[in-house]
Motif scaffolding. Sequence first.
Motif, PDB file in Angstrom:
ATOM      1  N   ALA A  14       9.215  -0.508 -14.793  1.00  0.00           N
ATOM      2  CA  ALA A  14       8.191   0.176 -14.009  1.00  0.00           C
ATOM      3  C   ALA A  14       6.823  -0.422 -14.328  1.00  0.00           C
ATOM      4  CB  ALA A  14       8.197   1.665 -14.332  1.00  0.00           C
ATOM      5  N   THR A  15       6.052  -0.680 -13.291  1.00  0.00           N
ATOM      6  CA  THR A  15       4.723  -1.263 -13.481  1.00  0.00           C
ATOM      7  C   THR A  15       3.691  -0.524 -12.655  1.00  0.00           C
ATOM      8  OG1 THR A  15       4.868  -2.819 -11.627  1.00  0.00           O
ATOM      9  CG2 THR A  15       5.698  -3.576 -13.757  1.00  0.00           C
ATOM     10  N   GLY A  16       2.447  -0.709 -13.036  1.00  0.00           N
ATOM     11  CA  GLY A  16       1.353  -0.293 -12.176  1.00  0.00           C
ATOM     12  C   GLY A  16       1.237  -1.292 -11.042  1.00  0.00           C
ATOM     13  N   ASN A  34       2.093  -7.249  -9.706  1.00  0.00           N
ATOM     14  CA  ASN A  34       2.430  -6.355 -10.818  1.00  0.00           C
ATOM     15  C   ASN A  34       2.634  -7.158 -12.098  1.00  0.00           C
ATOM     16  OD1 ASN A  34       4.913  -7.450 -10.279  1.00  0.00           O
ATOM     17  ND2 ASN A  34       5.972  -5.508  -9.988  1.00  0.00           N
ATOM     18  N   GLU A  72      -2.909   6.428  -6.433  1.00  0.00           N
ATOM     19  CA  GLU A  72      -1.748   6.921  -5.702  1.00  0.00           C
ATOM     20  C   GLU A  72      -1.920   6.916  -4.186  1.00  0.00           C
ATOM     21  OE1 GLU A  72      -0.896  11.054  -6.479  1.00  0.00           O
ATOM     22  OE2 GLU A  72      -3.028  11.555  -6.477  1.00  0.00           O
ATOM     23  N   ALA A 139      -1.989   7.049 -10.853  1.00  0.00           N
ATOM     24  CA  ALA A 139      -1.751   5.622 -10.594  1.00  0.00           C
ATOM     25  C   ALA A 139      -0.620   5.415  -9.601  1.00  0.00           C
ATOM     26  CB  ALA A 139      -1.409   4.917 -11.904  1.00  0.00           C
ATOM     27  N   THR A 141       2.523   3.323  -8.789  1.00  0.00           N
ATOM     28  CA  THR A 141       3.459   2.552  -9.599  1.00  0.00           C
ATOM     29  C   THR A 141       4.537   1.948  -8.719  1.00  0.00           C
ATOM     30  OG1 THR A 141       4.837   4.490 -10.065  1.00  0.00           O
ATOM     31  CG2 THR A 141       3.089   3.976 -11.641  1.00  0.00           C
ATOM     32  N   TYR A 142       5.303   1.031  -9.306  1.00  0.00           N
ATOM     33  CA  TYR A 142       6.370   0.353  -8.589  1.00  0.00           C
ATOM     34  C   TYR A 142       7.577   0.268  -9.509  1.00  0.00           C
ATOM     35  CZ  TYR A 142       8.249  -2.877  -5.091  1.00  0.00           C
ATOM     36  OH  TYR A 142       8.991  -3.459  -4.106  1.00  0.00           O
ATOM     37  N   THR A 149       4.309   7.495  -8.088  1.00  0.00           N
ATOM     38  CA  THR A 149       3.041   7.884  -8.677  1.00  0.00           C
ATOM     39  C   THR A 149       3.246   8.257 -10.126  1.00  0.00           C
ATOM     40  OG1 THR A 149       2.242   8.718  -6.547  1.00  0.00           O
ATOM     41  CG2 THR A 149       1.139   9.545  -8.503  1.00  0.00           C
ATOM     42  N   LEU A 150       2.295   7.878 -10.945  1.00  0.00           N
ATOM     43  CA  LEU A 150       2.285   8.288 -12.344  1.00  0.00           C
ATOM     44  C   LEU A 150       1.093   9.223 -12.512  1.00  0.00           C
ATOM     45  CD1 LEU A 150       3.471   8.031 -15.174  1.00  0.00           C
ATOM     46  CD2 LEU A 150       1.940   6.101 -15.545  1.00  0.00           C
TER      47      LEU A 150
END
Length: 154
Positions: A14-16, A34, A72, A139, A141-142, A149-150
């Motif tokens: 998982a990344t931003g 990412n 987000e 954030a 995320t992907y 969303t985080l």
Amino acid sequence: MDIREYRNCMGRFATGVTVVTCKTDDGYHGFTANSFTSVSLDPPLVLVSVDRKTKAFEHLSNNSFTINILNEKQEDTAMHFAGRPKEKEPFTWVEGEHTVRLEESLAHIECVPWAEYDGGDHVLFVGEVKNFDYTNGNALTYFSGKFSTLSLGE
């Protein structure tokens, strides 16, 4: 090695979501990325990995750039810069001291070139951080090929 399966495996991390922006003589440019990380605090350095076959590679070589960390609500912006442009641009450009950034990002990190390294079919661009700013929020995320969303959990 099955490259597609390798890519699927890497997608489990998982990344931003960021958009890397820059300006050249022919205008403003950006791409969704990412593959971004902090490298050093002293001096402040960050790294972004860019495919050699892309226009982004040409635009970033020996050029200042900004890492825009998306919030987000910026999924359309991420898709726009990932090659699926919207009819109306879902973002606003802002001039910085060294290059351009995107308005309303969760954070932005403006960099000047520090070094470029061979990374196989990619080039690793290291930038020295000259300006940054951030705000509170959730954030984008992907993970595994999908946006999410985080939350700060406040």
